[in-house]
Design an enzyme around this catalytic site. Structure first.
Site, PDB file in Angstrom:
ATOM      1  N   HIS A  23     -10.351   3.027  -1.044  1.00 46.62           N
ATOM      2  CA  HIS A  23     -10.548   2.594   0.342  1.00 46.62           C
ATOM      3  C   HIS A  23     -11.381   1.318   0.318  1.00 46.62           C
ATOM      4  CE1 HIS A  23     -10.148   4.482   4.574  1.00 46.62           C
ATOM      5  NE2 HIS A  23      -8.973   4.278   4.046  1.00 46.62           N
TER       6      HIS A  23
ATOM      7  N   HIS B  98       0.817  -1.209   0.000  1.00 50.34           N
ATOM      8  CA  HIS B  98       0.000   0.000   0.000  1.00 50.34           C
ATOM      9  C   HIS B  98       0.858   1.269   0.000  1.00 50.34           C
ATOM     10  CE1 HIS B  98      -3.763   2.172   0.706  1.00 50.34           C
ATOM     11  NE2 HIS B  98      -3.093   2.930   1.544  1.00 50.34           N
TER      12      HIS B  98
END
Lengths: 236, 765
Positions: free
Chosen positions: B87, B41
């Site tokens: 998200h 990430h």
């Protein structure tokens, strides 16, 4: 009166339509909008106080429940008691209701969802400082944008409100019919905007500042701000 | 320590490399920080080598990728900052808060550049929320291959009830945060496909406005300057979000991951926004960075690495929600609504006073040094000491690409394909009511899409248009990306996503000027996923170059898998378009009876990958058509020019559901019917009216023009070599289509009922 009509737009933490209110007012050459910080105790010579839309203090408790205790609100209440003109839009209406400056309370929309869309309103009174530029029964289009706009009041209040003709705007359809189908949030008697008994405080859920320029799709909100300007200029 | 690394999501190789960089075994704090900074990430381990293919330069670009957001010049001393971010996993675990904090995070990215957010968009994907027409008919489900899905299985994510729940709560979360902040949500897209049932996608994009001189960056500078943390207090929420949640696949431990999701507080963020912009206008920040994934650890090390300096952090000075937090927890907490700034000692009093006025915590937690290292102290004791540059430079992983087994070189063979399963009227009404096509009103009426008084073309068209009050220019914004089509051919799908987004803003009259993208893929350690990713990026990059549109920011989201099943490869393009005057904008609605309906661009549509193929045959097969980029560029230029010259009354991109749906949407938007004859348009096959009506492909726009201006439209097209075909006229109370022997007339009320009620019917179950 020499000089411009001073509109004091109150800024609470969490207000988010204060710039819009000031911007819409700035399209009137006679108006001079300025901001009033919520911690202030001086209205700085405002002719009209505007409580704008938004989520004051996040509205994590009840909408408007904390904002009414802001220092500036004591001054606004005193100003109104003196006959000063106060306009509460959306969250501003919620704050005025919490502060008992207007009757009733605003509950969650009956659909349990936030709503943002164009809405027809019927102008019920044109003999107020807020609506004199409209014609009686005129149908105007002003957007709603809220989660808690379902106005309600006890039976006694309702009777008094009707007797004293305090309702200024009702939700209606394009033809001006006040029907349940045209009621976006479940408000009692389709109440969209309400006057104080003194006639100098107006609370309304729809956003007139959003329809003051044709590029935004409508100008029906101009009548309201224009009425306030006329009123102040006449009083001076 | 050697046992801990695996729990933190690090591999043994990575652990050994950390020992190597440190020259010793890492401390607990160091290991926690490395595990986050070297997670997929934060570290872009699998994607970095490919992202270099995107063009990132251009005369308008003031800031390319690598900052909190990219920035382009829009003239008049103003610039636009924009970025999109995923998200996905937080939203799959806790949809309301996951989506809300996704919005909160992207908003901070924008105002961390000094820009006031002026609108948001959201690109969403969920599993199916309503049965397909084919579910009731007998049909053989196709086989998925190579670890990638076909349309059939919905095992992982629970049934449709669960998908509806996710969808409703994600929408509520986006609205809950954006509405409170006073940022209008003006556009976006949503698709429902079984491939997303175990792993929904929630991509949020924000666009901000900034004066050139107020732009701030995240480069720390000035040895001895204060490092200031302000905003919310730091708690245990979101610990390990980037590593545990965002960089792993889902399995049965989904529920246990809930504590990794943060809780949003838009009220605090609104105050944070106002105080940041106020202080930026007064030039009180040397550098500014939002705290997102990996919290203070990532913000401070990135700021130090970019500035070529060091930063000392004193964790004991950080205001906490829970008193007993350990230094490593404080460093990696992902508590929301916090910012980190570098402030000169001379400006500190002013910064503190402004934060106090807004009732926000503001604390000096560290200092800029000349060490080049991120050092962590707790009550004076050194508990971590790492080279900042090494943290920001995660090791690159290379995976051998392997073409997914379901991909084929040829489109489906129409001669062997089953005949249409219903009359055209029935198919059109079904498509109009499909959750993937039906009106999105149910969604955008829950979003404040008007606050800030800039929205001049409301949601519901090809792109939203905002006016810029200071200069009168218009911005068009949209997101696009069709995972189902990209699944059939990632290269062509990537190209198509860029082409369609550019086409959508062109249909409003705006010229595309910049892209932000969010690349949502499965587990990049697998060969087929690596192949999908590489080729999608290649297709996108090629299209960007053909259009001359730079990519100025972006985000990669991998590990979108549950129980080993990947989502469709879903590159989402966020496009910014610019028009010189907002008055020249164009919408999708037919506006006047008697106007002439034309088709600009006349490329052959195909069954392959279409909504129609999926809904009526239960199959996602074949190969989508390739985009002829030169033709696409010409078509869009002609559309923009015709709008600028005032020749068009409507323009609508032809995409999901094909030509018939595009015509129906223009009818519905304007409340006017149309009579069209489709005889002779490209791609007709014997007996296959369905391909002509519902087949999909790029490079087509349906426009309408006053009869006296049609000649001018034709002339423009001829000059540019763009096919231009008169289809018919606007008018009547139905969409009447003639195609050879087939004659269909579908009344407007029936179409409106299908289209306007589609989503609500699906949600009612």
């Amino acid at each position: 009166m020499s000089g411009k009509v001073r509109f004091g737009v109150v800024v609470f933490p969490g207000s988010n339509c204060e710039y819009d209110a000031a911007y819409a007012l700035s399209t009137f050459p006679e108006a001079e909008p300025f901001y009033l910080w919520h911690k202030e105790r001086d209205l700085k010579g405002a002719h009209v106080v505007v409580l704008p839309g938004g989520f004051s203090y996040g509205d994590y408790l009840r909408t408007g429940a904390i904002a009414r205790f802001s220092p500036v609100m004591q001054e606004v209440a005193a100003f109104a008691a003196d006959g000063g003109l106060v306009l509460g839009i959306c969250n501003g209406f919620q704050i005025l209701a919490e502060a008992h400056m207007l009757p009733g309370a605003l509950l969650r929309n009956r659909g349990l969802k936030f709503i943002c869309h164009a809405q027809y309103l019927r102008v019920e009174r044109t003999d107020t400082p807020f609506t004199r530029r409209y014609s009686p029964g005129q149908v105007i289009q002003v957007p709603v944008n809220h989660n808690e706009g379902n106005w309600t009041a006890g039976a006694e209040s309702l009777e008094r409100i009707e007797q004293e003709k305090l309702v200024v705007f009702r939700y209606c359809d394009a033809e001006g019919n006040v029907t349940d189908a045209a009621n976006p949030n479940g408000a009692t008697d389709n109440v969209a905007g309400l006057l104080s008994e003194g006639g100098n405080v107006l609370g309304m859920m729809p956003h007139p500042e959003r329809v003051c320029e044709s590029v935004l799709g409508g100008t029906d909100g101009r009548g309201l701000f224009g009425s306030l300007i006329d009123t102040v200029l006449e009083r001076a | 320590m050697s046992e801990l690394y695996a729990d933190l999501g690090l591999t043994r190789d990575e652990y050994l490399r950390i020992c190597d960089v440190q020259g010793r075994e890492p401390t607990h704090v160091e290991l926690a920080v490395y595990s986050l900074m070297w997670s997929e990430h934060c570290g872009y381990k699998h994607s970095r080598p490919f992202l270099g293919r995107f063009p990132t330069a251009g005369e308008r670009v003031l800031q390319g990728p690598g900052e909190n957001a990219g920035i382009v010049d829009i003239g008049g001393g103003l610039a636009v900052a924009m970025k999109i971010e995923s998200h996905n996993h937080p939203s799959a675990v806790e949809p309301y808060q996951g989506a809300a904090t996704g919005v909160g995070g992207i908003l901070r990215d924008i105002f961390a550049m000094g820009a006031r957010p002026i609108c948001s968009l959201d690109s969403l994907r969920f599993g199916e929320i309503a049965p397909l027409p084919v579910d009731t008919a007998a049909s053989a489900a196709p086989q998925g291959a190579g670890g990638t899905p076909s349309v059939a299985p919905a095992v992982a994510g629970g049934g449709m009830e669960r998908q509806r729940y996710l969808f409703e709560h994600v929408v509520a979360g986006i609205g809950g945060y954006g509405n409170c902040m006073g940022i209008p949500t003006v556009a976006g897209e949503v698709y429902f496909e079984d491939a997303y049932s175990g792993n929904c996608l929630v991509n949020a994009m924000t666009v901000g406005l900034v004066r050139h001189e107020h732009i701030v960056r995240s480069r720390a500078a000035g040895v001895g300057n204060h490092v200031v943390l302000f905003g919310s207090k730091t708690g245990r929420d979101g610990i390990g979000g980037a590593s545990v949640l965002a960089s792993q696949e889902f399995d049965e431990s989904l529920e246990e991951k809930r504590p990794s999701v943060q809780v949003g507080d838009p009220f605090t963020e609104k105050k944070l926004l106002e105080v940041c912009l106020e202080l930026l206008a007064r030039r009180k920040f040397v550098a500014l960075q939002d705290l997102g994934a990996a919290g203070i650890a990532s913000s401070s090390s990135e700021m130090a690495a970019k500035g070529g300096v060091g930063i000392d952090i004193h964790t004991d000075r950080v205001p906490l929600r829970e008193a007993d937090m350990a230094p490593w927890e404080i460093m990696i907490s992902e508590s929301q609504e916090r910012m980190l700034a570098v402030v000169t000692p001379a400006d500190w009093e002013d910064v503190a006073a402004a934060c106090d006025r807004w009732d926000l915590d503001c604390t000096i937690v560290g200092v800029v040094t000349d060490t080049g290292r991120l050092r962590v102290f707790h009550h004076g004791e050194l508990v971590g000491d790492m080279p900042a540059r090494a943290l920001a430079d995660a090791p690159v992983c290379t995976v051998a690409q392997e073409r997914p087994a379901h991909e084929v070189d040829q489109p489906v063979e129409l001669a062997a394909w089953p005949a249409p399963q219903a009359p055209p009227e029935e198919i059109l009404l079904d498509l109009l009511g499909s959750p993937n096509i039906a009106s999105r009103r149910w969604i955008w009426q829950q979003y404040d899409h008007q606050v800030q008084l800039n929205t001049v073309l409301l949601p519901g068209g090809d792109a939203a248009v905002l006016r810029i009050k200071q200069t009168g220019v218009g911005l068009a914004v949209c997101t696009d990306g069709n995972g189902r089509r990209t699944y059939l051919d990632p290269y062509r799908g990537g190209k198509e996503a860029v082409a369609e987004a550019a086409r959508n803003v062109s249909c409003t009259g705006a010229a595309p000027v910049a892209i932000t993208n969010c690349l949502n893929f499965g587990n990049p350690e697998k060969g087929p996923i690596a192949s999908q990713f590489a080729r999608a990026v290649e297709g996108m990059a090629e299209a960007c170059k053909a259009f001359g549109i730079p990519v100025i920011s972006g985000n990669v989201s991998f590990y979108n898998e549950s129980f080993g099943q990947a989502v469709y490869p879903t590159p989402v393009v966020g496009m910014l378009g610019l028009m010189p005057a907002v008055g020249a904008r164009c919408g999708v609605a037919f506006r006047r009876e008697g106007d002439v309906v034309l088709l600009l661009g006349d490329t052959a549509p195909a069954l392959d990958g279409s909504e129609y193929q999926k809904r009526w045959f239960g199959r996602v097969e074949g190969r989508i058509p390739d985009v002829d980029l030169a033709a696409e560029v010409q078509l869009q230029a002609v559309v923009r020019r015709a709008i600028a010259e005032g020749l068009l009354r409507s323009a609508h991109d032809c995409s999901d559901g094909g030509l018939a749906v595009a015509l129906a949407e223009s009818c519905l938007a304007g409340g006017l019917g149309a009579r069209v004859n489709l005889e002779g348009i490209a791609g007709q096959a014997v007996g296959r009216y369905d391909v002509t009506l519902f087949g999909e492909g790029p490079t087509r726009v349906v426009v309408s023009a006053a009869p006296e201006l049609v000649g001018d439209v034709r002339r423009l097209c001829e000059e540019a070599g763009v096919p231009c075909r008169v289809l018919g006229t606007v008018g009547g109370n139905s969409l009447a289509v003639q195609l050879g022997a087939e004659q269909v007339a579908i009344p407007l009320p029936a179409m409106r009922d299908a289209y306007e009620g589609g989503l609500e019917r699906a949600l009612a179950g």
